[in-house]
Scaffold this motif. Sequence first.
Motif, PDB file in Angstrom:
ATOM      1  N   UNK A   1       0.831  -1.203   0.000  1.00 32.60           N
ATOM      2  CA  UNK A   1       0.000   0.000   0.000  1.00 32.60           C
ATOM      3  C   UNK A   1       0.866   1.254   0.000  1.00 32.60           C
ATOM      4  N   UNK A   2       1.948   1.206   0.762  1.00 29.48           N
ATOM      5  CA  UNK A   2       2.849   2.352   0.817  1.00 29.48           C
ATOM      6  C   UNK A   2       3.486   2.666  -0.517  1.00 29.48           C
ATOM      7  N   UNK A   3       3.842   1.630  -1.290  1.00 30.79           N
ATOM      8  CA  UNK A   3       4.416   1.856  -2.618  1.00 30.79           C
ATOM      9  C   UNK A   3       3.484   2.688  -3.491  1.00 30.79           C
ATOM     10  N   UNK A   4       2.209   2.296  -3.515  1.00 31.87           N
ATOM     11  CA  UNK A   4       1.242   2.973  -4.392  1.00 31.87           C
ATOM     12  C   UNK A   4       0.994   4.402  -3.932  1.00 31.87           C
ATOM     13  N   UNK A   5       0.681   4.566  -2.638  1.00 25.06           N
ATOM     14  CA  UNK A   5       0.384   5.903  -2.114  1.00 25.06           C
ATOM     15  C   UNK A   5       1.615   6.800  -2.196  1.00 25.06           C
ATOM     16  N   UNK A   6       2.784   6.238  -1.886  1.00 26.22           N
ATOM     17  CA  UNK A   6       4.015   7.021  -1.961  1.00 26.22           C
ATOM     18  C   UNK A   6       4.308   7.508  -3.361  1.00 26.22           C
ATOM     19  N   UNK A   7       4.023   6.681  -4.364  1.00 25.03           N
ATOM     20  CA  UNK A   7       4.252   7.101  -5.748  1.00 25.03           C
ATOM     21  C   UNK A   7       3.420   8.305  -6.129  1.00 25.03           C
ATOM     22  N   UNK A   8       2.157   8.320  -5.717  1.00 22.16           N
ATOM     23  CA  UNK A   8       1.280   9.457  -6.015  1.00 22.16           C
ATOM     24  C   UNK A   8       1.703  10.674  -5.214  1.00 22.16           C
ATOM     25  N   UNK A   9       1.995  10.486  -3.924  1.00 18.76           N
ATOM     26  CA  UNK A   9       2.361  11.602  -3.047  1.00 18.76           C
ATOM     27  C   UNK A   9       3.670  12.238  -3.494  1.00 18.76           C
ATOM     28  N   UNK A  10       4.651  11.405  -3.875  1.00 19.28           N
ATOM     29  CA  UNK A  10       5.950  11.922  -4.299  1.00 19.28           C
ATOM     30  C   UNK A  10       5.825  12.763  -5.562  1.00 19.28           C
ATOM     31  N   UNK A  11       4.869  12.413  -6.407  1.00 22.75           N
ATOM     32  CA  UNK A  11       4.664  13.148  -7.660  1.00 22.75           C
ATOM     33  C   UNK A  11       4.265  14.588  -7.397  1.00 22.75           C
TER      34      UNK A  11
ATOM     35  N   UNK B   1       4.707   7.528  -9.606  1.00 28.41           N
ATOM     36  CA  UNK B   1       3.487   6.733  -9.476  1.00 28.41           C
ATOM     37  C   UNK B   1       3.633   5.403 -10.205  1.00 28.41           C
ATOM     38  N   UNK B   2       4.256   5.414 -11.373  1.00 28.94           N
ATOM     39  CA  UNK B   2       4.457   4.181 -12.129  1.00 28.94           C
ATOM     40  C   UNK B   2       5.429   3.245 -11.414  1.00 28.94           C
ATOM     41  N   UNK B   3       6.503   3.819 -10.842  1.00 26.86           N
ATOM     42  CA  UNK B   3       7.467   2.996 -10.117  1.00 26.86           C
ATOM     43  C   UNK B   3       6.816   2.384  -8.882  1.00 26.86           C
ATOM     44  N   UNK B   4       6.040   3.192  -8.155  1.00 28.21           N
ATOM     45  CA  UNK B   4       5.370   2.678  -6.963  1.00 28.21           C
ATOM     46  C   UNK B   4       4.413   1.553  -7.278  1.00 28.21           C
ATOM     47  N   UNK B   5       3.676   1.696  -8.376  1.00 28.41           N
ATOM     48  CA  UNK B   5       2.732   0.644  -8.771  1.00 28.41           C
ATOM     49  C   UNK B   5       3.471  -0.628  -9.166  1.00 28.41           C
TER      50      UNK B   5
ATOM     51  N   UNK C   1       6.390  -6.905  -5.570  1.00 24.51           N
ATOM     52  CA  UNK C   1       7.183  -7.557  -4.527  1.00 24.51           C
ATOM     53  C   UNK C   1       6.315  -8.123  -3.402  1.00 24.51           C
ATOM     54  N   UNK C   2       5.532  -7.309  -2.681  1.00 22.68           N
ATOM     55  CA  UNK C   2       4.704  -7.902  -1.623  1.00 22.68           C
ATOM     56  C   UNK C   2       3.600  -8.798  -2.160  1.00 22.68           C
ATOM     57  N   UNK C   3       3.104  -8.513  -3.369  1.00 19.74           N
ATOM     58  CA  UNK C   3       2.039  -9.342  -3.942  1.00 19.74           C
ATOM     59  C   UNK C   3       2.527 -10.762  -4.189  1.00 19.74           C
TER      60      UNK C   3
ATOM     61  N   UNK D   1      10.585  -5.619 -18.284  1.00 18.95           N
ATOM     62  CA  UNK D   1      11.827  -6.160 -17.736  1.00 18.95           C
ATOM     63  C   UNK D   1      11.994  -5.773 -16.266  1.00 18.95           C
ATOM     64  N   UNK D   2      11.600  -4.550 -15.896  1.00 23.61           N
ATOM     65  CA  UNK D   2      11.629  -4.174 -14.480  1.00 23.61           C
ATOM     66  C   UNK D   2      10.677  -5.068 -13.693  1.00 23.61           C
ATOM     67  N   UNK D   3       9.481  -5.295 -14.263  1.00 25.07           N
ATOM     68  CA  UNK D   3       8.531  -6.195 -13.617  1.00 25.07           C
ATOM     69  C   UNK D   3       9.085  -7.599 -13.475  1.00 25.07           C
ATOM     70  N   UNK D   4       9.777  -8.071 -14.528  1.00 23.17           N
ATOM     71  CA  UNK D   4      10.383  -9.408 -14.466  1.00 23.17           C
ATOM     72  C   UNK D   4      11.434  -9.464 -13.370  1.00 23.17           C
ATOM     73  N   UNK D   5      12.247  -8.405 -13.265  1.00 19.12           N
ATOM     74  CA  UNK D   5      13.234  -8.347 -12.181  1.00 19.12           C
ATOM     75  C   UNK D   5      12.555  -8.489 -10.825  1.00 19.12           C
ATOM     76  N   UNK D   6      11.482  -7.712 -10.613  1.00 19.08           N
ATOM     77  CA  UNK D   6      10.813  -7.715  -9.313  1.00 19.08           C
ATOM     78  C   UNK D   6      10.231  -9.089  -8.976  1.00 19.08           C
ATOM     79  N   UNK D   7       9.614  -9.740  -9.966  1.00 25.17           N
ATOM     80  CA  UNK D   7       9.027 -11.058  -9.726  1.00 25.17           C
ATOM     81  C   UNK D   7      10.118 -12.090  -9.443  1.00 25.17           C
ATOM     82  N   UNK D   8      11.147 -12.131 -10.297  1.00 22.22           N
ATOM     83  CA  UNK D   8      12.219 -13.105 -10.126  1.00 22.22           C
ATOM     84  C   UNK D   8      12.982 -12.867  -8.825  1.00 22.22           C
ATOM     85  N   UNK D   9      13.247 -11.615  -8.536  1.00 24.01           N
ATOM     86  CA  UNK D   9      13.949 -11.261  -7.300  1.00 24.01           C
ATOM     87  C   UNK D   9      13.140 -11.697  -6.085  1.00 24.01           C
ATOM     88  N   UNK D  10      11.822 -11.516  -6.138  1.00 19.45           N
ATOM     89  CA  UNK D  10      10.974 -11.869  -5.005  1.00 19.45           C
ATOM     90  C   UNK D  10      10.891 -13.379  -4.827  1.00 19.45           C
ATOM     91  N   UNK D  11      10.838 -14.137  -5.924  1.00 20.50           N
ATOM     92  CA  UNK D  11      10.860 -15.599  -5.800  1.00 20.50           C
ATOM     93  C   UNK D  11      12.182 -16.039  -5.167  1.00 20.50           C
TER      94      UNK D  11
END
Length: 417
Positions: free
Chosen positions: A154-164, A251-255, A260-262, A322-332
């Motif tokens: 939740x913090x990732x998403x809200x932080x992305x919008x707030x930081x913008x 916002x895109x990075x936060x989303x 990772x937590x998902x 590719x960033x998404x792939x990094x996050x999924x593979x890194x989390x596994x």
Amino acid sequence: MFGSTLDAVRGFRRPVYAVAGGRLINVFGSGLVYPFASIHFHLEVGIALSIVGIGLLANNVATATGTAVGGYLADRYGRRPVMVGSMALSALTLAAYALVTTGAGFVAVATAAGLTMGLYAPASQAMIADLTDPAERERGYGLLKVASNVGFGSGFVVGGVLYEFASVAVFVADGLTSAVVAVVLFAVLPRVHDGRAAASLSESVGDWGRAISRRRLVALALLNVGFAVMYAQMQATVPVVASETLGLDSAQIGTLFVLNPLVLVVFQMPVLGAIDDWRRTRGLLASTAFWGVSFLAVAAIDVIAGGVAVLGVDATLLGVGLVGAFLVLRTVGEIFHSPLVTSLASDLGHADGRGSRLSLIEIAKRLGMGLGAALGGAFFDFGFAALLWPALVVGCAGLAVGLFALERRVTPAENGV
């Protein structure tokens, strides 16, 4: 699956839910700033990424120190005062990031924030142990993990919008969440442990002399430093690649980082069930493989970056994938690593020395995360950013070799067989 998860988190005393709720709010605050700290201080404030890495190293060392001191204070003065005090002090140190304008200031604030935050973890874990029966204790710690992942995502998403809209607001908000937690815990938590005046620091930290004399444990701790170097890139360098190379906004990075937590929430327990009869070292080897492939995904971003102007949105979308792939593979890789390295360390000796063994593994992780941030920053600042990812792949191969060597030195029982 959802129903069984709900069943697993029911039936605790109210203070347990207060600790979990405080954990959720606190980690929500951490999620507000986690992907954006390196972006902000490097790209917005203008601090060299290597200095940002040194600050993150100082933060992790201070957190490890705070963890040792927090365990002692929780034993001597009680859990509740330490938890409330940690959150109250952290409200100030975390909000102070908003005032940072120099590299020296960043290192100083990062050190102070690491120390105050480190006090909290051992007191909160001891509080859960005090408030639960042995049969439900593992579920209690599982509740904390669920709360952490919900708060982080939740913090990732809200932080992305707030930081913008207001970049420094995320740091102020992070401090405010700690202040809220301090008030809630002060109002709700009972004094279930009033402390022991005779408690000593050596009792709380554990028998370190005996722990560091065990060669196999030291070898595992050194391997854990290497694993943590890999962990650090998610915070220290990958957000900079997403921002500088792909032009993604906050916002895109936060989303994206919600992956990772998902992935952790969905796959942690099924994966552990599937590898229940594996040797622990083999699961850790699988972790190195996932980490290595994740870094190849980031390296591929540099390859396609030159074609963005020609290919337009298609190349950008490929980079995002590719960033998404990094996050999924890194989390596994994290799913394999975290529980298995803890279990292996727990069994490398007698039960009465377990606390000191796990402390050594945790401090090794903190040291590695700090070193990883400093190393990544140095590669970027000295013009070798493209070489960082192949170097990390080689590092993963080195970890695999080390794991094979360690496997020959542990018994099947210690290795989970």
